[in-house]
Write a protein that holds these residues in place. Structure first.
Motif, mmCIF file in Angstrom:
data_model
loop_
_atom_site.group_PDB
_atom_site.id
_atom_site.type_symbol
_atom_site.label_atom_id
_atom_site.label_comp_id
_atom_site.label_asym_id
_atom_site.label_seq_id
_atom_site.Cartn_x
_atom_site.Cartn_y
_atom_site.Cartn_z
ATOM 1 N N ASN A 110 13.001 19.501 73.396
ATOM 2 C CA ASN A 110 12.949 20.142 74.695
ATOM 3 C C ASN A 110 12.868 21.653 74.501
ATOM 4 O O ASN A 110 13.417 22.171 73.528
ATOM 5 C CB ASN A 110 14.195 19.766 75.507
ATOM 6 C CG ASN A 110 14.182 20.291 76.918
ATOM 7 O OD1 ASN A 110 14.542 21.436 77.158
ATOM 8 N ND2 ASN A 110 13.767 19.451 77.860
ATOM 9 N N PRO A 111 12.200 22.379 75.397
ATOM 10 C CA PRO A 111 12.124 23.841 75.235
ATOM 11 C C PRO A 111 13.486 24.524 75.182
ATOM 12 O O PRO A 111 13.623 25.606 74.611
ATOM 13 C CB PRO A 111 11.339 24.278 76.479
ATOM 14 C CG PRO A 111 10.515 23.091 76.849
ATOM 15 C CD PRO A 111 11.368 21.908 76.527
ATOM 16 N N ALA A 112 14.514 23.906 75.771
ATOM 17 C CA ALA A 112 15.842 24.513 75.772
ATOM 18 C C ALA A 112 16.755 23.968 74.689
ATOM 19 O O ALA A 112 17.591 24.684 74.150
ATOM 20 C CB ALA A 112 16.505 24.317 77.142
ATOM 21 N N LEU A 113 16.610 22.669 74.352
ATOM 22 C CA LEU A 113 17.545 22.047 73.423
ATOM 23 C C LEU A 113 16.895 20.854 72.730
ATOM 24 O O LEU A 113 16.371 19.955 73.390
ATOM 25 C CB LEU A 113 18.793 21.576 74.178
ATOM 26 C CG LEU A 113 19.883 20.872 73.375
ATOM 27 C CD1 LEU A 113 20.577 21.859 72.445
ATOM 28 C CD2 LEU A 113 20.902 20.215 74.304
ATOM 29 N N ASP A 114 16.946 20.854 71.399
ATOM 30 C CA ASP A 114 16.502 19.705 70.613
ATOM 31 C C ASP A 114 17.737 18.922 70.178
ATOM 32 O O ASP A 114 18.696 19.507 69.651
ATOM 33 C CB ASP A 114 15.721 20.145 69.373
ATOM 34 C CG ASP A 114 14.389 20.781 69.717
ATOM 35 O OD1 ASP A 114 13.948 20.652 70.873
ATOM 36 O OD2 ASP A 114 13.790 21.415 68.827
ATOM 37 N N SER A 115 17.717 17.603 70.386
ATOM 38 C CA SER A 115 18.862 16.766 70.045
ATOM 39 C C SER A 115 18.438 15.661 69.102
ATOM 40 O O SER A 115 17.379 15.050 69.286
ATOM 41 C CB SER A 115 19.481 16.158 71.314
ATOM 42 O OG SER A 115 19.875 17.179 72.224
ATOM 43 N N MET A 116 19.278 15.378 68.118
ATOM 44 C CA MET A 116 19.000 14.345 67.117
ATOM 45 C C MET A 116 20.273 13.565 66.817
ATOM 46 O O MET A 116 21.357 14.148 66.764
ATOM 47 C CB MET A 116 18.483 14.995 65.824
ATOM 48 C CG MET A 116 17.192 15.786 65.985
ATOM 49 S SD MET A 116 16.999 17.065 64.703
ATOM 50 C CE MET A 116 17.934 18.428 65.438
#
Length: 248
Positions: A110-116
């Motif tokens: 996401n442009p604001a937050l990458d989650s894994m």
């Protein structure tokens, strides 16, 4: 710096003159000089404010640039997740059963937050078919692209100290040698026969990482559960190797 408008009228006096400037009357020889003084004061004030905006990036409205410290987004966090410390401590990864795969992973960019995320089920090497044990490692990593997580990071984990019952509580301690700051959360109240519940959290720049070790071994099992201290040592070794791989 927040965008603060330059006051007009009441804040600076008629025609935008600076506070405390001589009146800008229409009569008398001082009228023209007062008007020129006010204009000069407004220009100076505007120039100073413009310098502040340039210095802080306020003119173009851009946010502070995210410090991702070299970490990269990956669709499968299980790939860089290092499990060698768990293997060295007598655990092996369980085979997937039916439609359930092991390990399991998910991700969101996401442009604001990458989650894994990555979830791995383990079992002790010496566990028998009749033993009941539940051992899993749950890992998450986030790349914060718009908001610096530093001001709230410690508070998120210190909050565990307020979660207490008659049977368990949490101990939170800082950990050195990992990222910019790191904390370990240990659940107190578990017996050595049932296993440990430990969380290791790391912040490095605007990247946050958490790995959770949860183990339950029945009292009749032949395998022996790890202590919180042993689980913490495994998590620290895994985190160090995993974070290095996440930069490649």
């Amino acid at each position: 710096m927040p965008s603060v408008p330059v006051p007009v009228g009441g804040g600076y006096g008629p025609m935008g003159t600076a506070p405390g400037a001589p009146p800008t009357g229409f009569g008398g020889g001082g009228g023209g000089k007062g008007w020129l003084w006010g204009l000069g004061g407004a220009v100076v004030a505007s120039a100073v404010w413009a310098g502040v905006l340039f210095a802080t990036g306020g003119f173009d409205g851009d946010d502070a640039e995210a410090d991702l410290a070299g970490y990269r987004y990956t669709t499968n966090l299980c790939t860089p997740t290092d499990t060698q410390s768990f293997k060295d401590s007598g655990y092996q990864q369980k085979d997937g059963t039916g439609s359930t795969s092991n390990p399991q992973h998910s991700s969101s960019e996401n442009p604001a937050l990458d989650s894994m995320t990555c979830n791995i089920d383990f079992e002790p090497n010496d566990a028998s078919s009749s033993d009941y044990s539940s051992v899993w490692l749950y890992t998450t990593a986030s790349l914060h692209k718009k908001t610096d997580p530093a001001p709230e990071f410690e508070a998120q984990y210190r909050a565990y100290e307020d979660q207490k019952t008659s049977s368990y509580s949490y101990q939170v301690s800082p950990v050195s040698g990992l990222g910019d700051e790191a904390y370990v959360v240990k659940q107190e109240g578990r017996t050595s026969s049932t296993g440990a519940y430990v969380i290791l959290a790391v912040r490095d720049g605007w990247m946050t990482y958490q790995s959770t070790w949860s183990e339950y071994v029945s009292s009749s099992a032949s395998a022996t559960a790890k202590t919180p201290e042993e689980a913490t040592d495994m998590l620290k070794k895994s985190a160090k190797a995993t974070l290095e791989k996440m930069k490649r």
